[in-house]
Design an enzyme around this catalytic site. Structure first.
Site, mmCIF file in Angstrom:
data_model
loop_
_atom_site.group_PDB
_atom_site.id
_atom_site.type_symbol
_atom_site.label_atom_id
_atom_site.label_comp_id
_atom_site.label_asym_id
_atom_site.label_seq_id
_atom_site.Cartn_x
_atom_site.Cartn_y
_atom_site.Cartn_z
ATOM 1 N N LYS A 283 18.280 51.074 68.006
ATOM 2 C CA LYS A 283 18.497 52.351 67.320
ATOM 3 C C LYS A 283 18.641 53.372 68.430
ATOM 4 O O LYS A 283 17.672 53.635 69.170
ATOM 5 C CB LYS A 283 17.283 52.728 66.469
ATOM 6 C CG LYS A 283 17.047 51.862 65.240
ATOM 7 C CD LYS A 283 15.683 52.189 64.639
ATOM 8 C CE LYS A 283 15.438 51.460 63.335
ATOM 9 N NZ LYS A 283 14.012 51.512 62.946
ATOM 10 N N GLU B 204 16.908 54.009 51.463
ATOM 11 C CA GLU B 204 18.091 53.339 52.024
ATOM 12 C C GLU B 204 18.961 52.685 50.957
ATOM 13 O O GLU B 204 19.818 51.861 51.267
ATOM 14 C CB GLU B 204 17.649 52.277 53.030
ATOM 15 C CG GLU B 204 16.955 52.879 54.230
ATOM 16 C CD GLU B 204 16.500 51.827 55.233
ATOM 17 O OE1 GLU B 204 16.527 50.628 54.907
ATOM 18 O OE2 GLU B 204 16.126 52.228 56.340
HETATM 19 C C1 2PG Z 1 13.302 50.515 60.062
HETATM 20 C C2 2PG Z 1 14.131 51.705 59.683
HETATM 21 C C3 2PG Z 1 15.497 51.416 59.164
HETATM 22 P P1 2PG Z 1 13.116 54.072 59.567
HETATM 23 O O1 2PG Z 1 12.069 50.549 60.001
HETATM 24 O O2 2PG Z 1 13.843 49.520 60.510
HETATM 25 O O3 2PG Z 1 15.532 50.472 58.147
HETATM 26 O O4 2PG Z 1 13.436 52.629 58.928
HETATM 27 O O5 2PG Z 1 14.408 54.698 59.925
HETATM 28 O O6 2PG Z 1 12.370 54.798 58.497
HETATM 29 O O7 2PG Z 1 12.272 53.817 60.790
HETATM 30 MG MG MG Z 2 12.013 48.463 61.055
#
Ligand code: 2PG
Ligand code: MG
Length: 412
Positions: free
Chosen positions: A331, A199
């Site tokens: 998300k 990221e």
């Molecule tokens: C998280 C995310 C984004 P990933 O854990 O919050 O930062 O990571 O997309 O790998 O789940």
């Molecule tokens: Mg997370």
């Protein structure tokens, strides 16, 4: 109302170089919505499955075979589009068609509808007449599932310009801390390669505590006081460390193990010592009661569930009932469709759960989540600090700062 006249998909790549799907939805033959789906590395057990059997090609085949079912629907009819997707997949986690497809179809349709209406996407998503910017919060130093051996076990150390009054200042401040941290890391280790994790956060060979100390130092070098102009946050992503068989959190890289009680103390010490404003997934994804302990102990900071809640409104209701957290990650691809995610946002907002709309570690260069963060009254937007696919979201906020309906920063 504009009607969907075509819907097509293609295979593209995300920022990690993994295959994903992009969907084009056109209304009235001329209003194009185009969305490319992201994907996570630290994936929650109960989140939507990205692709059936891990194959994006399979999602595309299903879209192609069923495209006629979407033609003629109003592109603004999010519920109708969601129901059509559900008619193809009755599973609870989109395992038949893939959550990535649900993500791309629903957001692309809404974007197409917003173009047809001559509006910005955030206006199509919300009937409010005034909006506030969420505070950008971004990864300045990373480890865990986002970086290699030698980096911290903790997945993300985050910066948030909590004292900023404008979106411009908040972005600039986050960037300055990221930049200063590089200098601090080079001083600590002259062999630091400037390597970065998925990221864009620096990925140095450091154990957790030292990584936090140096992040704090970067803020102080710039004349900032932690908890004032800027604050640190941590995504512990503790499910990565949780070992079900041992019933312990195993910190492989630092070389220690935490019992459940020790993990709560470990997180609490970090929250206090570094005056965190934000603590995400400080315990594993099924530890609702342990999260509740931290929420009671720290009512003034955002005790946030990500893997714990996976943008699922039923799990959120469980977390609300057990007082497990006071904030939740949103998300869209964890939920699947945008309709699911907006329902989740309603439950959160009705129950004083502060929302943080978030990117995934494998991202596209799209920026619709900046609009989704605004429309869902998110307090923060977790989208990183640098990297083209991260800056795309921040740049969209800067474009939106020209808009009359958005004024000032959210109240955290
Ligand atoms: C998280 C995310 C984004 P990933 O854990 O919050 O930062 O990571 O997309 O790998 O789940
Ligand atoms: Mg997370």
């Amino acid at each position: 109302m504009a009607k969907i006249s075509s819907i097509e998909g293609r295979i593209l790549y995300n920022s990690r170089g993994s295959k994903t799907v992009e969907v084009d939805v056109e209304s009235d033959g001329k209003f194009l919505g185009r969305v490319c789906a992201p994907s996570g590395a630290s994936v929650g057990k109960y989140e939507a499955v990205s692709f059936p059997n891990g194959k994006p090609e399979e999602s595309l085949r299903i879209l192609k075979e069923n495209s006629q079912k979407f033609i003629g629907l109003e592109s603004s009819d999010l519920k109708g589009i969601h129901d059509t997707l559900k008619s193809l997949d009755s599973s609870s986690n989109y395992s038949k068609i893939g959550g990535a497809l649900a993500f791309a179809v629903t957001i692309a349709s809404t974007e197409s509808a917003s173009k047809a209406a001559g509006q910005q996407l955030f206006q199509t998503l919300s009937s409010d007449t005034s909006f506030r910017f969420p505070f950008p919060i971004g990864n300045i130093l990373g480890g865990g599932a986002h970086a290699g051996p030698g980096t911290p076990d903790i997945q993300e150390i985050l910066i948030c310009a909590t004292g900023s009054k404008t979106i411009e200042d908040s972005i600039e401040t986050n960037l300055s801390v990221h930049r200063e941290l590089r200098r601090v890391l080079e001083k600590e280790d002259p062999n630091f390669t400037n390597g970065r994790g998925d990221e864009g956060g620096w990925a140095p060979k450091l154990e957790n505590q030292r990584a936090l100390e140096l992040s704090a130092k970067a803020c102080e070098n710039l004349g900032f006081t932690l908890g004032k102009e800027v604050s640190l946050g941590v995504d512990f992503a503790s499910s990565t460390q949780w070992n079900e068989e041992k019933g312990k959190y195993v910190y492989d890289r630092a070389g220690f193990e935490n019992s459940t009680g020790e993990q709560i103390d470990f997180a609490a010490d970090i929250i206090e010592k570094f005056k965190l404003v934000y603590a995400e997934d400080a315990v594993h994804e099924e530890a609702f009661e342990d999260m509740a302990e931290l929420t009671t102990k720290f009512p003034d900071i955002l005790v946030t569930g990500d893997d714990l809640i996976v943008t699922n409104k039923d799990i959120l209701t469980k977390a609300i009932n057990s007082k497990s957290c006071n904030a939740a990650i949103l998300k869209v691809n964890q939920a699947g469709s945008l309709y699911d995610a907006l329902e989740f946002a309603n439950v959160a907002n009705q129950n004083n759960i502060r929302l943080i709309t978030s990117h995934r570690s494998g991202e596209s260069t799209d920026s619709q989540i900046s609009h989704i963060g605004l429309a869902t009254k998110s307090k923060m937007l977790k989208v990183g600090v640098v990297g083209g696919e991260r800056v795309a979201k921040l740049n969209e906020l800067l474009r939106l700062s020209e808009h009359d309906l958005i004024c000032g920063m959210a109240e955290i």
